[in-house]
Design a protein around this motif. Structure first.
Motif, mmCIF file in Angstrom:
data_model
loop_
_atom_site.group_PDB
_atom_site.id
_atom_site.type_symbol
_atom_site.label_atom_id
_atom_site.label_comp_id
_atom_site.label_asym_id
_atom_site.label_seq_id
_atom_site.Cartn_x
_atom_site.Cartn_y
_atom_site.Cartn_z
ATOM 1 N N GLY A 52 -29.513 -23.999 11.700
ATOM 2 C CA GLY A 52 -30.037 -25.276 12.173
ATOM 3 C C GLY A 52 -29.966 -26.379 11.125
ATOM 4 O O GLY A 52 -29.507 -26.192 10.004
ATOM 5 N N LEU A 53 -30.446 -27.563 11.543
ATOM 6 C CA LEU A 53 -30.418 -28.762 10.709
ATOM 7 C C LEU A 53 -31.813 -29.053 10.174
ATOM 8 O O LEU A 53 -32.809 -28.814 10.855
ATOM 9 C CB LEU A 53 -29.932 -29.963 11.528
ATOM 10 C CG LEU A 53 -28.506 -29.827 12.093
ATOM 11 C CD1 LEU A 53 -28.297 -30.840 13.199
ATOM 12 C CD2 LEU A 53 -27.465 -30.028 11.001
ATOM 13 N N SER A 54 -31.898 -29.603 8.978
ATOM 14 C CA SER A 54 -33.203 -29.955 8.407
ATOM 15 C C SER A 54 -33.770 -31.182 9.119
ATOM 16 O O SER A 54 -33.036 -31.958 9.740
ATOM 17 C CB SER A 54 -33.057 -30.251 6.911
ATOM 18 O OG SER A 54 -32.309 -31.445 6.707
ATOM 19 N N LYS A 55 -35.091 -31.367 9.014
ATOM 20 C CA LYS A 55 -35.750 -32.499 9.691
ATOM 21 C C LYS A 55 -35.230 -33.830 9.155
ATOM 22 O O LYS A 55 -35.042 -34.786 9.922
ATOM 23 C CB LYS A 55 -37.263 -32.407 9.499
ATOM 24 C CG LYS A 55 -37.906 -31.256 10.258
ATOM 25 C CD LYS A 55 -39.412 -31.262 10.085
ATOM 26 C CE LYS A 55 -40.055 -30.120 10.870
ATOM 27 N NZ LYS A 55 -41.521 -30.088 10.690
ATOM 28 N N ASP A 56 -34.995 -33.916 7.845
ATOM 29 C CA ASP A 56 -34.508 -35.172 7.262
ATOM 30 C C ASP A 56 -33.125 -35.530 7.798
ATOM 31 O O ASP A 56 -32.842 -36.693 8.101
ATOM 32 C CB ASP A 56 -34.459 -35.045 5.729
ATOM 33 C CG ASP A 56 -35.858 -34.918 5.130
ATOM 34 O OD1 ASP A 56 -36.815 -35.368 5.786
ATOM 35 O OD2 ASP A 56 -35.994 -34.367 4.018
ATOM 36 N N ILE A 57 -32.234 -34.522 7.910
ATOM 37 C CA ILE A 57 -30.885 -34.772 8.419
ATOM 38 C C ILE A 57 -30.936 -35.156 9.899
ATOM 39 O O ILE A 57 -30.227 -36.061 10.359
ATOM 40 C CB ILE A 57 -29.991 -33.532 8.207
ATOM 41 C CG1 ILE A 57 -29.737 -33.317 6.704
ATOM 42 C CG2 ILE A 57 -28.667 -33.662 8.947
ATOM 43 C CD1 ILE A 57 -28.919 -34.398 6.041
ATOM 44 N N LEU A 58 -31.804 -34.487 10.684
ATOM 45 C CA LEU A 58 -31.892 -34.776 12.131
ATOM 46 C C LEU A 58 -32.279 -36.223 12.412
ATOM 47 O O LEU A 58 -31.814 -36.824 13.370
ATOM 48 C CB LEU A 58 -32.907 -33.829 12.786
ATOM 49 C CG LEU A 58 -32.386 -32.490 13.271
ATOM 50 C CD1 LEU A 58 -33.521 -31.623 13.779
ATOM 51 C CD2 LEU A 58 -31.348 -32.669 14.378
ATOM 52 N N LYS A 59 -33.161 -36.788 11.548
ATOM 53 C CA LYS A 59 -33.636 -38.158 11.784
ATOM 54 C C LYS A 59 -32.500 -39.178 11.726
ATOM 55 O O LYS A 59 -32.520 -40.174 12.436
ATOM 56 C CB LYS A 59 -34.712 -38.509 10.748
ATOM 57 C CG LYS A 59 -36.028 -37.778 10.956
ATOM 58 C CD LYS A 59 -37.021 -38.177 9.865
ATOM 59 C CE LYS A 59 -38.336 -37.397 10.024
ATOM 60 N NZ LYS A 59 -39.281 -37.710 8.923
ATOM 61 N N LYS A 60 -31.515 -38.950 10.835
ATOM 62 C CA LYS A 60 -30.436 -39.935 10.656
ATOM 63 C C LYS A 60 -29.057 -39.279 10.800
ATOM 64 O O LYS A 60 -28.087 -39.682 10.148
ATOM 65 C CB LYS A 60 -30.576 -40.605 9.291
ATOM 66 C CG LYS A 60 -30.724 -39.625 8.128
ATOM 67 C CD LYS A 60 -30.938 -40.357 6.813
ATOM 68 C CE LYS A 60 -31.079 -39.361 5.650
ATOM 69 N NZ LYS A 60 -31.233 -40.051 4.354
#
Length: 805
Positions: A744-752
């Motif tokens: 999966g993707l980290s929360k910081d990466i998902l935001k932008k």
């Protein structure tokens, strides 16, 4: 005259009494009639309740009996034993007409008839009940749940059914005896209506519901029997027949006596009122003379004004007009707004509302202006006076409070200034204190106490010299002595001693107040300066770092542009190469087909079989080359701006073919639940049509597939890697889902995630692929989103659906 008045008064009382008697008569008759009817209705309702309870007890009795049958039969599979027990224990009740067992598939497996029943019914053989309307209800029953139903045409019978573990058990019960007992158990015959609304007494087809009291007895949520009992036609009014005439006569005689007594009393009071009126007229004349004298005094000494509801002045005293600087004639007939600032109409309305409809109230501090434009303030007392024509005026008495108001305003301004200075003194970020000329603390703010660590009480007992280091005491003493000549000493750095004996570096300023009675003693922390210097240093470092990053991004961007240009040239070159490869490839495939025909004509042998096997492998290799060439041709196609209807499934096959050489070493790829095999590509296996620019859409798939492969390669075990691609559709759109299991993707990466230059790759990635993909999707009026699901990332692309062609 006196006699005539008494007769009129007496006659009026007699007439009033007659009216009251008529009202009492009507009310008494109505009340007693309603009471009698209510008593009778309560009695009949009680009878119906008793009969309905009897009927429900009858139902419960057979419910319990059927429950016992179910428990017995569920544990007994011997048909003969079952038959004997039913006849012995169940058929002893003559109301039970028959008993049957029905399988869950609707077939009757056993049917027994009670030969001792009150009535005999026709004997029928075993049959299937699937088409019976009540069988659907039986199928919906829970285990041990009981269901009651009537078969069509058998209104006198009620069937009781229970769902057992393996089959249904049903008994048919005769209701005729029960209903006959209920109907004939009261002098007023009780009518019974079945669940279909038909009376058991066939002579009754319709009744007037207003003549009957009814009671519904439910055997199911929407199935019920209705009991009717007729209301009594007449109720005997014994009390009225025996006592009514006597009561009326007694009340009439009593009324005449009371009328005579009241007439005598009122006549006597009337004479007293006449005497008092004569005396009152004399007092009024005397008071009128005194009032005229008082009005003269009011006119000269009291500030009075009268205004109507429109604000027009109708009267004003000489004292008030002189106070305003006008003549009385200049004001009468004009509106009060000539000298009052406020809209008194709104003020008066508000005051009337607040005083709960009182006709007198006070208003304070009303501001106005004299003729010479000088402001004044008055307190007013207002009284509302109603006139004969139902209009009203306001009488207003004023008291001059101008001097009091001016003093109050000055006092308020002074308090405001003091509050402002106190707020500044307490909340300023510097330690501030007032010293007397001897250097003693007189007043201290909170910041001063915080800096030195003392309480207010402790500092008020010290001098400024007491809180400085010994080496600076003489210097501070000289500064305090010389402040009278200098008036200001600003920003001198000194070391002070806190209450806990720790030294603190502070910036000192001294200012002498104008009256030279107090010295302002100001201390500022030097930590703010140091923090500011540190912030400036950190800011310079951050700016240099960002400039470096920006330059690095520019270099990467330039490299990507070069790479893009190279890819553009390679695309043009590959278009020519694919065209050149197709010609010999077609030639080779044709010759291979001819060679296969020749081989098949050979005599059977091991060489022939080996040649056929080799030919088949060659054919598979040629097909694979053809698929790769076709994908390269489609990717390098130059018509980028043209949209047309394409099969989205085919575009994904093209993208997978282009990525196959890399993907086969990294992970298995599943397309609609099947492992992708480049040797068995069928573009028409699934049809999902959308109006798109084909090469641009294929670019999206390649970007997402390559990103997934970049993450999956981080998993060590090949067998644990997988990428699933699913294509779904609904009425208006096509949904393409890419799901991996790479963590999966980290929360910081998902935001932008879809912003340019956003990448989770440690090297080799510029972070613009997904932003390009998002732009392409939006150009096609679609949507793209990403989120984590299970143990991986999931990308969803939604495109507009077109009708299949």
């Amino acid at each position: 005259m006196k006699m005539t008045f008494n007769i009129k008064l007496f006659s009026a009382f007699i007439l009033l009494i007659i009216i009251i008697l008529l009202v009492i008569n009507i009310a008494f008759h109505k009340y007693y009639t309603e009471y009698s009817n209510k008593v009778e209705s309560d009695k009949l309702e009680y009878i119906l309740d008793a009969k309905s309870d009897s009927f429900l007890n009858f139902i419960r009795k057979y419910d319990e009996k059927l429950g016992l049958v179910e428990r017995f039969l569920s544990n007994n599979s011997d048909k003969k034993d079952v038959t004997n027990n039913i006849k012995k224990y169940i058929f002893e009740d003559k109301n039970i007409l028959n008993f049957k067992i029905v399988s869950f598939s609707s077939k009757e497996s056993l049917k027994l008839y009670n030969q001792n029943a009150n009535r005999n019914i026709p004997v029928k053989g075993l049959r299937t009940l699937y088409m019976e309307p009540y069988f659907k209800e039986l199928q919906n029953l829970d285990r041990f749940e009981i269901f009651h139903f009537c078969e069509d045409g058998n209104r006198d019978f009620l069937n009781f059914a229970i769902r057992g573990e393996k089959e249904f058990y049903i008994i048919k019960v005769d209701l005729k005896t029960l209903f006959d007992n209920i109907s004939s158990s009261h002098s007023n015959r009780i009518l019974i209506q079945d669940t279909h609304g038909v009376f058991f007494d066939l002579s009754k087809t319709e009744i007037n519901s207003r003549d009957y009291i009814s009671k519904k007895v439910y055997i199911k949520d929407n199935k019920f029997y209705t009991f009717y009992i007729k209301k009594a036609s007449n109720t005997q009014d014994v009390l009225r027949n025996d006592y009514y005439s006597f009561i009326i006569l007694f009340i009439f005689i009593l009324a005449i006596v009371l009328a005579y007594i009241f007439t005598t009393i009122i006549n006597r009071d009337n004479k007293k009122v006449e005497d008092e009126n004569k005396k009152l007229n004399f007092d009024i004349e005397e008071n009128s003379l005194a009032l005229n004298e008082n009005q003269k005094i009011m006119n000269e000494h009291i500030m009075f004004i009268q205004i109507d509801k429109h604000g027009v002045i109708s009267d004003i005293s000489h004292a008030f007009s002189s106070f305003l600087g006008y003549e009385q004639s200049e004001l009468i007939g004009h509106k009060y707004t000539l000298f009052i600032f406020k809209d008194m109409k709104q003020v008066l309305k508000k005051a009337l509302k607040n005083s709960l409809n009182s006709k007198t109230f006070e208003l304070r501090n009303i501001q106005g202006k004299r003729k010479n434009l000088e402001s004044f303030w008055v307190d007013i007392f207002v009284e509302e006076i109603s006139l004969a024509d139902e209009s009203f005026v306001y009488n207003v008495i004023c008291q001059d409070v101008t001097d009091k108001k001016r003093i109050y305003n000055l006092y308020q301004d002074l308090n405001t200034k003091i509050d402002e200075y106190d707020a500044i003194f307490e909340n300023v970020d510097s330690g501030i204190a007032l010293l007397n000329l001897g250097g003693q603390f007189v007043k201290i703010n909170n910041k001063m106490m915080t800096l030195l660590g003392y309480s207010e009480k402790e500092l008020l007992g010290l001098s400024a010299i007491d809180v400085i280091v010994p080496s600076s005491k003489d210097i501070l003493s000289k500064m305090l002595n010389s402040i009278g000549d200098l008036t200001k000493i600003l920003k001198v750095e000194k070391i002070f001693i806190k209450k806990d004996k720790t030294p603190i570096h502070l910036e000192l300023s001294l200012i002498l107040l104008s009256k030279k009675e107090r010295i302002i003693f100001i201390l500022n922390s030097l930590e703010d300066k140091r923090e500011l210097q540190e912030l400036n240093f950190n800011l310079e470092k951050t700016i240099k770092k960002e400039i470096k990053k920006s330059k690095a991004k520019d270099i990467i961007h330039y490299q990507e542009q070069i790479k893009s240009a190279k890819l553009s040239y390679i695309g043009a070159l590959s278009a020519g190469i694919t065209h050149e490869i197709n010609t010999p490839l077609t030639y080779v495939k044709g010759n291979l087909e001819l060679m296969l025909y020749d081989i098949e004509d050979l005599e059977p042998s091991a060489i022939k079989d080996r040649m056929l096997q080799d030919s088949q492998k060659m054919k598979e290799g040629l097909n694979r080359i053809a698929n790769i060439v076709e994908s390269m041709r489609e990717i390098s196609h130059s018509k980028e701006g043209v949209k047309s209807n394409f099969n989205i499934y085919a575009t994904i096959l093209t993208a997978l073919t282009m990525a196959h050489n890399r993907a086969k070493h990294i992970s298995k790829i599943y397309l609609n639940g099947e492992v992708f095999d480049i040797n068995s590509v069928n573009s028409d296996k699934y049809i999902f049509m959308s109006n798109v620019q084909k090469q641009r859409i294929e670019q999206i798939w390649i970007i997402i597939i390559n990103n997934a492969l970049d993450e999956l390669i981080k998993i060590e075990d090949y067998d644990k890697r997988e990428l699933k691609i699913d294509i779904l559709e609904d009425k208006n759109s096509i949904l393409v889902r890419f799901k991996d299991n790479a963590g999966g993707l980290s929360k910081d990466i998902l935001k932008k995630l879809f912003e340019p230059f956003t990448s989770s790759k440690t090297q080799g990635g510029m972070g613009i692929g997904l932003s390009i993909a998002k732009k392409i999707v939006e150009e096609h009026n679609g949507s793209i989103k990403a989120y984590n699901e299970d143990n991986g990332a999931l990308f969803e692309i939604r495109l507009k659906k077109e009708d299949n062609v």
